[in-house]
Design a protein around this motif. Structure first.
Motif, PDB file in Angstrom:
ATOM      1  N   ALA A  57      48.944  34.806  32.930  1.00  0.00           N
ATOM      2  CA  ALA A  57      49.358  34.570  34.433  1.00  0.00           C
ATOM      3  C   ALA A  57      48.744  35.774  35.245  1.00  0.00           C
ATOM      4  CB  ALA A  57      50.642  34.653  34.568  1.00  0.00           C
ATOM      5  N   LEU A  58      48.395  36.791  34.594  1.00  0.00           N
ATOM      6  CA  LEU A  58      47.832  37.833  35.399  1.00  0.00           C
ATOM      7  C   LEU A  58      46.371  37.679  35.664  1.00  0.00           C
ATOM      8  CD1 LEU A  58      48.067  41.033  36.494  1.00  0.00           C
ATOM      9  CD2 LEU A  58      47.178  41.724  34.166  1.00  0.00           C
ATOM     10  N   MET A  59      45.738  37.107  34.744  1.00  0.00           N
ATOM     11  CA  MET A  59      44.302  36.979  35.016  1.00  0.00           C
ATOM     12  C   MET A  59      44.000  35.965  35.813  1.00  0.00           C
ATOM     13  SD  MET A  59      42.611  39.453  33.447  1.00  0.00           S
ATOM     14  CE  MET A  59      43.123  40.773  32.286  1.00  0.00           C
ATOM     15  N   THR A  60      44.966  34.958  35.878  1.00  0.00           N
ATOM     16  CA  THR A  60      44.570  33.820  36.536  1.00  0.00           C
ATOM     17  C   THR A  60      44.274  34.024  38.082  1.00  0.00           C
ATOM     18  OG1 THR A  60      46.052  32.375  35.351  1.00  0.00           O
ATOM     19  CG2 THR A  60      45.537  31.450  37.555  1.00  0.00           C
ATOM     20  N   GLU A  79      46.769  25.816  31.995  1.00  0.00           N
ATOM     21  CA  GLU A  79      46.232  24.857  32.892  1.00  0.00           C
ATOM     22  C   GLU A  79      45.680  25.374  34.369  1.00  0.00           C
ATOM     23  OE1 GLU A  79      49.339  21.873  33.359  1.00  0.00           O
ATOM     24  OE2 GLU A  79      48.559  20.684  31.616  1.00  0.00           O
ATOM     25  N   ALA A  80      46.420  26.416  34.844  1.00  0.00           N
ATOM     26  CA  ALA A  80      46.550  27.204  36.056  1.00  0.00           C
ATOM     27  C   ALA A  80      45.155  28.091  35.834  1.00  0.00           C
ATOM     28  CB  ALA A  80      47.732  27.827  36.320  1.00  0.00           C
ATOM     29  N   PHE A  81      45.105  28.642  34.765  1.00  0.00           N
ATOM     30  CA  PHE A  81      43.748  29.308  34.240  1.00  0.00           C
ATOM     31  C   PHE A  81      42.722  28.776  34.380  1.00  0.00           C
ATOM     32  CE2 PHE A  81      40.978  31.190  31.161  1.00  0.00           C
ATOM     33  CZ  PHE A  81      40.757  32.663  31.539  1.00  0.00           C
ATOM     34  N   VAL A  82      42.443  27.725  33.559  1.00  0.00           N
ATOM     35  CA  VAL A  82      41.454  26.918  33.655  1.00  0.00           C
ATOM     36  C   VAL A  82      41.029  26.318  34.869  1.00  0.00           C
ATOM     37  CG1 VAL A  82      40.517  24.519  32.931  1.00  0.00           C
ATOM     38  CG2 VAL A  82      41.458  25.745  31.208  1.00  0.00           C
ATOM     39  N   GLN A  83      41.800  25.985  35.975  1.00  0.00           N
ATOM     40  CA  GLN A  83      41.716  25.686  37.324  1.00  0.00           C
ATOM     41  C   GLN A  83      40.947  26.743  38.008  1.00  0.00           C
ATOM     42  OE1 GLN A  83      41.448  22.505  38.265  1.00  0.00           O
ATOM     43  NE2 GLN A  83      41.905  21.979  36.270  1.00  0.00           N
ATOM     44  N   THR A 110      52.110  44.560  32.635  1.00  0.00           N
ATOM     45  CA  THR A 110      51.887  44.565  34.122  1.00  0.00           C
ATOM     46  C   THR A 110      52.275  43.090  34.534  1.00  0.00           C
ATOM     47  OG1 THR A 110      49.809  45.885  33.787  1.00  0.00           O
ATOM     48  CG2 THR A 110      49.681  44.161  35.761  1.00  0.00           C
ATOM     49  N   TYR A 111      53.228  42.918  35.487  1.00  0.00           N
ATOM     50  CA  TYR A 111      53.876  42.005  35.749  1.00  0.00           C
ATOM     51  C   TYR A 111      53.364  41.223  37.001  1.00  0.00           C
ATOM     52  CZ  TYR A 111      57.833  38.884  36.733  1.00  0.00           C
ATOM     53  OH  TYR A 111      58.512  37.609  37.103  1.00  0.00           O
TER      54      TYR A 111
END
Length: 565
Positions: free
Chosen positions: A240-243, A289-293, A526-527
């Motif tokens: 979620a941080l990298m997205t 899924e969010a990361f891929v998009q 890291t949030y």
């Protein structure tokens, strides 16, 4: 083996049938049909007729007829067409199975696995035994989904260009994101071999598998720097941080202007934060899924942007199911568990040590080799020279016109800033109010989170304003430290966003939210908090102001702020 006559190939060209091409896009006069089968006399007529059909009807139609007939007649049949001329990547790949080649080339593989800072190769015998344990079948079984032919073709084209023009063509750029394992923590200690004295292998970065992957692949290419692997791993982070970083193309400078060609997501199941509303599998699925998009959008360049190949590496049964052409999925749990237990048989709780890191470099190389071989064996090989998959003409050397943010700082080893004075330099032009907030450095929460924007007293407040923005802002992302350190108990900060469109009769819009800086978990993370502005999005020409104030506790630390489209 049967060479297709040039007259037949000429007829196919005039009829618009697929034609084999070399690396320059020119038709090849001698593509080779190669097939194998086991048959008795009853199959001779079927075999003869279907081979003639292959020649007459062309590659794709003939393949289906031949394949169906052979399977019905003999029960077992394999068929491939492969251009054996030219200097392309495919022309150097043997038609035999990769497993056979891997076993025959063990000595070369062991040599290519030598760490650059182990000149006497003190780990050679250990490496040889390790290679015997990690069988090709075990690596092959790690593949859970394969990328499309187009995605594979583009990667092979980049390699081919680099080999053909080593001084001018860029290398294949691979970015690796992940947590503690990718960062290399414990690599030098959790192993049955000893790290040579004063070797850089004692540094996690140079012991970890991303570094080893780059060294291994380049060694296989006779030392040419055809591959560049950038390790973006950070302990205490998750997908979620990298997205948002990917979506907004916040990369280390060596990956600019276009971003990486390959993105490897190596976060394990244990790296994902727990949720009170979702199962662990649902959390992983949603975040991936969010990361891929985000990764698919990360190339920028409008219509010329080509999505990177996305490698999803999983270590559990909770793997996300990703039905995307650009995704290559691997589950390495069985393979690496076996290797770690072999390396440390007396440990009941086997950590991810050096054996796992060396093996992952092999596993990634081998499995992509299988994908490449699949492409090169395909019944219709398209010459990888299509500009839409290769040419990237947008963006300058700094990647400026691919920047989707009007304000951004992210402090960390792979962030936009690394030190406190760099944070101060960046945010100072935007400060319109400040009482009690300062860029500071401390190691209490770990090296990855040492620098940040800190408040150490109740009622501390700071306002940052970007005037007359040149791009629409639809997302605000805040990255904060969450920790169980005593000074962060009851830590809460309030964030208030003001959007002024600078139009007569239009009121200033305002929205606010709060973020906690303390948790009970014995970890420092890291949030990320990403806010979709929806009705509050800021149009071009607006003034955007963010006010941050301490409303609970005695300390709060911000690691990043993004205003992006």
């Amino acid at each position: 083996n049967m060479v297709v006559p040039e007259a037949v190939r000429q007829r196919r060209r005039t009829e618009g049938k697929p034609v084999r091409s070399d690396e320059k896009g020119k038709p090849q006069p001698g593509g080779r049909l190669k097939f194998s089968f086991t048959a008795g006399r009853q199959g001779n007529r079927v075999m003869f007729c279907t081979i003639i059909l292959v020649v007459i009807l062309g590659t794709r139609q003939g393949y289906y007829i031949l394949s169906r007939a052979m399977k019905q007649t003999f029960g077992s049949f394999s068929f491939s067409i492969f251009p054996r001329t030219g200097k392309g990547v495919c022309s150097s790949i043997p038609l035999r199975t990769l497993s056979t080649t891997w076993k025959k080339k063990r000595s070369q593989i062991v040599k290519a696995s030598q760490h650059p800072d182990d000149p006497n190769y003190s780990h050679k015998k250990w490496t040889e035994q390790l290679l015997k344990e990690l069988s090709p079948n075990l690596m092959s079984e790690s593949i859970t989904s394969r990328p499309s032919q187009n995605a594979t073709r583009r990667i092979l084209q980049i390699l081919q260009n680099k080999i053909a023009s080593p001084l001018t063509a860029p290398p294949l750029k691979i970015a690796v994101v992940g947590g503690t394992t990718v960062e290399g923590r414990g690599c030098d200690g959790s192993t049955s071999v000893t790290v040579p004295k004063d070797s850089i292998m004692g540094n996690p970065t140079y012991c970890a598998w991303p570094y080893r992957l780059e060294q291994f692949l380049n060694s296989l290419f006779d030392g040419q720097k055809v591959v560049r692997v950038v390790n973006m791993g950070e302990e205490g982070t998750e997908t979620a941080l990298m997205t948002p970083l990917l979506r907004n193309r916040i990369y280390p400078k060596m990956l600019l202007p276009h971003g990486p060609d390959v993105i490897i997501n190596a976060y394990g199941a244990g790296d994902y934060m727990s949720s009170t509303t979702q199962t662990p599998h649902e959390t992983i699925q949603m975040e991936m899924e969010a990361f891929v998009q985000a990764a698919k959008q990360s190339r920028g360049c409008g219509d010329q942007g080509v999505p990177p190949l996305i490698v999803n590496m999983d270590d559990s049964t909770l793997a996300a199911v990703l039905k995307e052409d650009v995704v290559f999925s691997l589950n390495y749990n069985d393979a690496i568990s076996k290797i770690n237990k072999w390396d440390k048989p007396d440990d009941s709780d086997v950590p991810f040590g050096m054996a796992g890191h060396v093996s992952l470099a092999w596993l990634l190389s081998y499995t992509f080799g299988e994908v490449a071989l699949d492409y090169c064996r395909a019944d219709e090989i398209v010459a990888p020279n299509d500009p839409s998959y290769v040419t990237e003409t947008c963006g300058d050397s700094e990647g400026n016109d691919t920047d989707s943010c009007v304000f951004r700082f992210f402090a960390g080893p792979t962030g936009t800033v690394k030190k406190a004075h760099e944070i101060t330099k960046y945010i100072t032009p935007f400060i319109v109010e400040n009482q009690g907030w300062n860029a500071a450095t401390d190691m209490d929460a770990g090296w990855s989170r040492k620098a940040g924007l800190e408040a150490n007293s109740m009622d501390a407040a700071i306002s940052l304003q970007v005037e007359s923005i040149q791009k629409e802002v639809t997302f605000v992302t805040i990255m904060v430290l969450r920790t169980n350190l005593p000074k962060y108990q009851k830590s809460v900060a309030k964030f208030t966003l003001y959007v002024n469109e600078n139009k007569p009769g239009v009121d200033v819009r305002e929205m606010s939210f709060e973020i906690e800086g303390y948790h009970d978990s014995p970890t420092h993370i890291t949030y990320p908090v990403e806010v979709d502005l929806k009705d509050y999005k800021a149009a071009v020409g607006s003034d955007l102001r963010l006010r941050i104030e301490m409303v609970g506790g005695n300390a709060f630390k911000i690691l990043g702020i993004l205003f992006c489209s």
